[in-house]
Design a protein around this motif. Structure first.
Motif, PDB file in Angstrom:
ATOM      1  N   GLY A 181       3.970   5.971 -13.380  1.00 53.97           N
ATOM      2  CA  GLY A 181       3.065   7.084 -13.689  1.00 53.97           C
ATOM      3  C   GLY A 181       3.818   8.331 -14.132  1.00 53.97           C
ATOM      4  O   GLY A 181       3.383   9.040 -15.043  1.00 53.97           O
ATOM      5  N   ARG A 182       4.954   8.570 -13.485  1.00 56.49           N
ATOM      6  CA  ARG A 182       5.700   9.795 -13.824  1.00 56.49           C
ATOM      7  C   ARG A 182       6.313   9.696 -15.225  1.00 56.49           C
ATOM      8  O   ARG A 182       6.540  10.720 -15.870  1.00 56.49           O
ATOM      9  CB  ARG A 182       6.762  10.095 -12.760  1.00 56.49           C
ATOM     10  N   LEU A 183       6.617   8.474 -15.683  1.00 57.15           N
ATOM     11  CA  LEU A 183       7.080   8.314 -17.069  1.00 57.15           C
ATOM     12  C   LEU A 183       5.906   8.515 -18.028  1.00 57.15           C
ATOM     13  O   LEU A 183       6.035   9.214 -19.032  1.00 57.15           O
ATOM     14  CB  LEU A 183       7.706   6.934 -17.268  1.00 57.15           C
TER      15      LEU A 183
ATOM     16  N   ALA B  38       6.150   1.341  -8.842  1.00 59.59           N
ATOM     17  CA  ALA B  38       5.690   2.489  -8.049  1.00 59.59           C
ATOM     18  C   ALA B  38       5.126   3.567  -8.956  1.00 59.59           C
ATOM     19  O   ALA B  38       5.196   3.461 -10.180  1.00 59.59           O
ATOM     20  CB  ALA B  38       6.846   3.038  -7.222  1.00 59.59           C
ATOM     21  N   SER B  39       4.555   4.593  -8.323  1.00 60.14           N
ATOM     22  CA  SER B  39       3.873   5.670  -9.046  1.00 60.14           C
ATOM     23  C   SER B  39       2.734   5.075  -9.882  1.00 60.14           C
ATOM     24  O   SER B  39       2.562   5.382 -11.053  1.00 60.14           O
ATOM     25  CB  SER B  39       4.870   6.458  -9.910  1.00 60.14           C
ATOM     26  N   VAL B  40       1.987   4.213  -9.211  1.00 63.47           N
ATOM     27  CA  VAL B  40       0.820   3.555  -9.822  1.00 63.47           C
ATOM     28  C   VAL B  40      -0.358   4.514  -9.712  1.00 63.47           C
ATOM     29  O   VAL B  40      -0.629   5.048  -8.642  1.00 63.47           O
ATOM     30  CB  VAL B  40       0.534   2.232  -9.060  1.00 63.47           C
TER      31      VAL B  40
ATOM     32  N   ILE C  89       0.853  -1.188   0.000  1.00 64.20           N
ATOM     33  CA  ILE C  89       0.000   0.000   0.000  1.00 64.20           C
ATOM     34  C   ILE C  89       0.890   1.239   0.000  1.00 64.20           C
ATOM     35  O   ILE C  89       1.854   1.320   0.770  1.00 64.20           O
ATOM     36  CB  ILE C  89      -1.014  -0.039   1.174  1.00 64.20           C
ATOM     37  N   ASP C  90       0.575   2.185  -0.887  1.00 69.37           N
ATOM     38  CA  ASP C  90       1.422   3.361  -1.082  1.00 69.37           C
ATOM     39  C   ASP C  90       0.778   4.574  -0.417  1.00 69.37           C
ATOM     40  O   ASP C  90       0.127   5.386  -1.073  1.00 69.37           O
ATOM     41  CB  ASP C  90       1.604   3.596  -2.593  1.00 69.37           C
ATOM     42  N   THR C  91       0.962   4.671   0.887  1.00 71.47           N
ATOM     43  CA  THR C  91       0.404   5.790   1.648  1.00 71.47           C
ATOM     44  C   THR C  91       1.006   5.775   3.052  1.00 71.47           C
ATOM     45  O   THR C  91       1.543   4.752   3.488  1.00 71.47           O
ATOM     46  CB  THR C  91      -1.141   5.687   1.764  1.00 71.47           C
TER      47      THR C  91
HETATM   48  O1  G3P Z   1       5.489   5.010  -4.798  1.00 71.86           O
HETATM   49  C1  G3P Z   1       5.871   6.276  -5.255  1.00 71.86           C
HETATM   50  C2  G3P Z   1       4.676   7.116  -5.400  1.00 71.86           C
HETATM   51  O2  G3P Z   1       4.184   7.503  -4.163  1.00 71.86           O
HETATM   52  C3  G3P Z   1       4.837   8.286  -6.303  1.00 71.86           C
HETATM   53  O3  G3P Z   1       3.636   8.417  -6.932  1.00 71.86           O
HETATM   54  O4  G3P Z   1       1.850   9.544  -8.123  1.00 71.86           O
HETATM   55  O5  G3P Z   1       3.575  10.902  -6.871  1.00 71.86           O
HETATM   56  O6  G3P Z   1       4.175   9.717  -8.978  1.00 71.86           O
HETATM   57  P1  G3P Z   1       3.294   9.733  -7.781  1.00 71.86           P
END
Ligand code: G3P
Length: 218
Positions: free
Chosen positions: A131-133, A163-165, A5-7
């Motif tokens: 996501g950032r890519l 990550a960055s999902v 979980i990313d939070t």
């Molecule tokens: O796991 C990394 C994530 O928290 C970054 O996500 O959406 O800020 O690119 P985001």
């Protein structure tokens, strides 16, 4: 594929951990900055809830400072994994920490070769930011696929943590690509659970069961 979980938001972590599907958590300075309270206490609480690796990121940019901070963070709980940004100093710190037995997650990975170097330095996890890519019109998932292929070619033990999902398709594609882990924000985990046909199906079963109770079912 494991789901993290990313939070750093404890109510979300408590609720979603109770679903029985979460095997770890990731935080970063941005996520911790959104929460009230001492970040060290928040990290400890996450470790107590999640019972798997919990990533906590260093702020220092020099290898010496990263190692010092990493030792302090690792002392919070045995499940803390140290997130280190991908830089030359980051690589040096990862090697030193690996030699001390402290696990690292190299973050801000944007190419398969960065992932390979991080693995060589001794990272337990590498985190490509998908996501950032995608945000800059570059296919994030290709980094995942290519990195998986490289790691399989050479039987690299480092785990690939997507990550960055940003949405459920990222999770689906990560699983199809054979990624070891996807770290997913609570909002996306809730989107995955929801399906209108499931809701309609439940509604119909309940409506039909009402008829049985009323003695009208054939
Ligand atoms: O796991 C990394 C994530 O928290 C970054 O996500 O959406 O800020 O690119 P985001």
């Amino acid at each position: 594929m494991k789901l993290f979980i990313d939070t750093a938001h404890i109510p979300d972590i408590e609720e979603i951990a109770s679903w029985g599907i979460i095997e770890g958590a990731t935080t970063n300075p941005t996520l911790l900055s959104r929460e009230e309270g001492d970040p060290r206490e928040i990290l400890y609480r996450i470790c107590e809830i999640v019972k798997g690796p919990v990533s906590a990121e260093v702020i220092a940019l020099d290898a010496e400072g990263m190692v010092k901070e990493a030792r302090e963070l690792a002392a919070i709980h045995k499940n803390i994994v140290i997130k280190i940004p991908f830089t030359v100093d980051g690589l040096k710190a990862v090697r030193r920490l690996a030699d001390e037995g402290i696990r690292t997650n190299v973050t801000l990975i944007f190419t398969p070769l960065q992932a390979l170097l991080a693995a060589k330095a001794g990272a337990a996890f590498v985190s490509p930011f998908i996501g950032r890519l995608d945000d800059i019109a570059t296919e994030g998932m290709k980094v995942v696929r290519d990195t998986m292929e490289i790691f399989m070619n050479y039987e690299v033990e480092t785990e690939l943590l997507v990550a960055s999902v940003r949405h459920p398709m990222h999770v689906l594609e990560a699983a199809v690509a054979g990624a070891d882990i996807a770290t997913v924000p609570p909002k996306v985990l809730r989107q995955i659970v929801k399906h209108p046909l499931t809701d309609i199906g439940i509604e119909r079963f309940l409506a039909d069961w009402e008829k049985v109770k009323g003695g009208k079912a054939k």
